[in-house]
Design an enzyme around this catalytic site. Structure first.
Site, short mmCIF file in Angstrom:
data_model
loop_
_atom_site.label_atom_id
_atom_site.label_comp_id
_atom_site.label_asym_id
_atom_site.label_seq_id
_atom_site.Cartn_x
_atom_site.Cartn_y
_atom_site.Cartn_z
N SER A 7 4.40 -12.61 22.62
CA SER A 7 3.11 -12.15 23.13
C SER A 7 2.74 -12.92 24.38
O SER A 7 2.56 -14.14 24.34
CB SER A 7 2.02 -12.33 22.08
N HIS A 32 5.24 -8.35 24.22
CA HIS A 32 4.06 -7.83 23.52
C HIS A 32 2.84 -8.04 24.42
O HIS A 32 2.53 -9.16 24.82
CB HIS A 32 3.88 -8.56 22.19
N ASP A 34 -0.96 -7.88 24.70
CA ASP A 34 -2.22 -7.86 23.96
C ASP A 34 -3.39 -7.57 24.90
O ASP A 34 -3.76 -8.42 25.71
CB ASP A 34 -2.45 -9.19 23.25
N MET A 36 -7.34 -6.82 25.27
CA MET A 36 -8.60 -7.03 24.54
C MET A 36 -9.78 -6.73 25.45
O MET A 36 -9.76 -7.11 26.63
CB MET A 36 -8.69 -8.47 24.05
N HIS A 65 -0.30 -3.39 22.88
CA HIS A 65 -1.21 -3.44 21.73
C HIS A 65 -2.64 -3.35 22.25
O HIS A 65 -3.18 -4.33 22.78
CB HIS A 65 -0.96 -4.74 20.97
N MET A 67 -6.21 -3.49 21.71
CA MET A 67 -7.30 -3.94 20.84
C MET A 67 -8.62 -3.64 21.55
O MET A 67 -9.35 -4.54 21.97
CB MET A 67 -7.15 -5.44 20.53
N MET A 136 -1.53 -6.59 11.22
CA MET A 136 -2.15 -7.80 11.76
C MET A 136 -2.21 -8.85 10.66
O MET A 136 -2.79 -8.62 9.60
CB MET A 136 -3.55 -7.50 12.27
N GLY A 144 -2.90 -18.24 18.22
CA GLY A 144 -2.84 -19.54 17.57
C GLY A 144 -3.51 -19.64 16.22
O GLY A 144 -3.74 -20.74 15.72
N ASP A 174 2.07 -9.19 13.53
CA ASP A 174 1.50 -9.91 14.67
C ASP A 174 0.46 -10.90 14.16
O ASP A 174 -0.53 -10.51 13.54
CB ASP A 174 0.85 -8.92 15.63
N GLY A 196 3.52 -15.53 19.65
CA GLY A 196 2.91 -15.95 20.92
C GLY A 196 3.01 -17.44 21.12
O GLY A 196 3.89 -17.94 21.84
N SER A 197 2.13 -18.19 20.48
CA SER A 197 2.11 -19.64 20.63
C SER A 197 3.44 -20.27 20.22
O SER A 197 3.91 -21.23 20.85
CB SER A 197 0.99 -20.24 19.78
#
Length: 217
Positions: A7, A32, A34, A36, A65, A67, A136, A144, A174, A196-197
Site C-alpha cells: 500500500s 495498492h 488507498d 480516502m 481501493h 474509501m 478489511m 499501521g 487489507d 503497507g507499513s
C-alpha cells in the site's frame, strides 16, 4: 499462489516513485492505491493525479481501493492502462450492483470491500458479479493499525462460498498484514495481501517484499 500489493499510503511521499519502482522490482504483484476522502473515512490521502504520476514509471499494476462516498462519481478518474482493479465499499454504495457494473463498463475489474463490522452475508447476492472481495482487517482510514482477528473467519467463509460455486473472485485482505500472520492468512484462503507499513517502513524494503512473497507463495 498468493500475491502481494504494498500500500503506497505507507510510502515516503518524498520518494514515492522510487519506492514504487523498488517494491515492483523486488517482486510486488500490485500497488495498492488507498484513496480516502475525509468523509467515508476519517482521513484524506490523495486523488487520481498522484496515482497517475506513477504511470510513466516501471511499476506493478494498480489495485485501487476507493474509501470514499459516492464512488460512482469518481471511479473513471482512476482508470489507466495500469489499473487492474477498482474496489468500492459495500457500505458506501447505495446501489452496489450498479456500481460494480459501472466499474466493469470502464474496462477494469471490479471489487467490493467490507469493513470489520460488516458480515460476509451481505455480499452473497453480488459475489457472482465481482472479481475481487476485500476483507478489511482494520477499520479503514489509517495505516499501521492492529489486525482484527475476525478477518480470518470472513476469509474462510468467502473461500467456502467460492468452492460452493458462489463466484470466481479473488480474496484480498487489507490491514495489519505482517510476516507474522501472512502464512495463517494464506491458509485461511487469502489470495492477495495488502501490506503497507510492514513493507515501506522496513529497514530493508526489498528483503521484506521477498520475505512476504515466500510466506504467501
Amino acid at each position: 499462489m498468493g500475491k502481494l500489493a504494498p500500500s503506497i499510503l505507507a510510502a515516503d511521499f518524498a520518494q514515492l516513485g522510487q519506492q514504487c519502482e523498488l517494491v515492483t522490482s523486488s517482486g510486488a504483484d500490485y500497488l495498492h492505491i488507498d484513496v480516502m476522502d475525509g468523509h467515508f473515512v476519517p482521513n484524506i490521502s490523495f486523488g487520481a493525479a498522484v496515482m497517475k504520476s506513477l504511470n510513466r514509471l516501471q511499476t506493478a499494476p494498480y489495485d485501487v481501493h476507493l474509501m470514499i462516498e459516492d464512488p460512482d462519481r469518481y471511479a473513471a478518474d482512476f482508470v489507466t492502462d495500469k489499473t487492474e482493479y477498482i474496489v468500492v465499499h459495500q457500505e458506501a454504495c447505495r446501489h452496489l450492483h450498479r456500481s460494480i457494473q459501472n466499474i466493469k463498463a470502464l474496462g477494469v475489474k471490479a471489487g467490493v470491500a467490507i469493513n470489520p463490522a460488516t458480515p460476509v452475508a451481505v455480499l452473497e447476492e453480488i459475489l457472482r458479479d465481482v472479481d475481487l472481495v476485500l476483507v478489511m482487517s482494520v477499520n479503514p482510514g489509517f495505516g499501521g493499525q492492529k489486525f482484527i482477528d475476525n478477518a480470518y473467519g470472513k476469509i474462510r467463509r468467502l473461500k467456502e462460498l467460492r468452492e460452493q460455486g458462489a463466484g470466481q473472485y479473488v480474496i484480498e485482505v487489507d490491514g495489519g498484514v505482517t510476516a507474522k500472520n501472512a502464512a495463517a492468512l494464506r491458509e485461511a484462503g487469502c489470495d492477495l495481501f495488502v501490506a503497507g507499513s510492514e513493507v515501506f517502513r522496513a529497514e530493508d524494503i526489498p528483503a521484506k517484499v521477498r520475505e512476504l512473497k515466500a510466506l504467501i507463495g
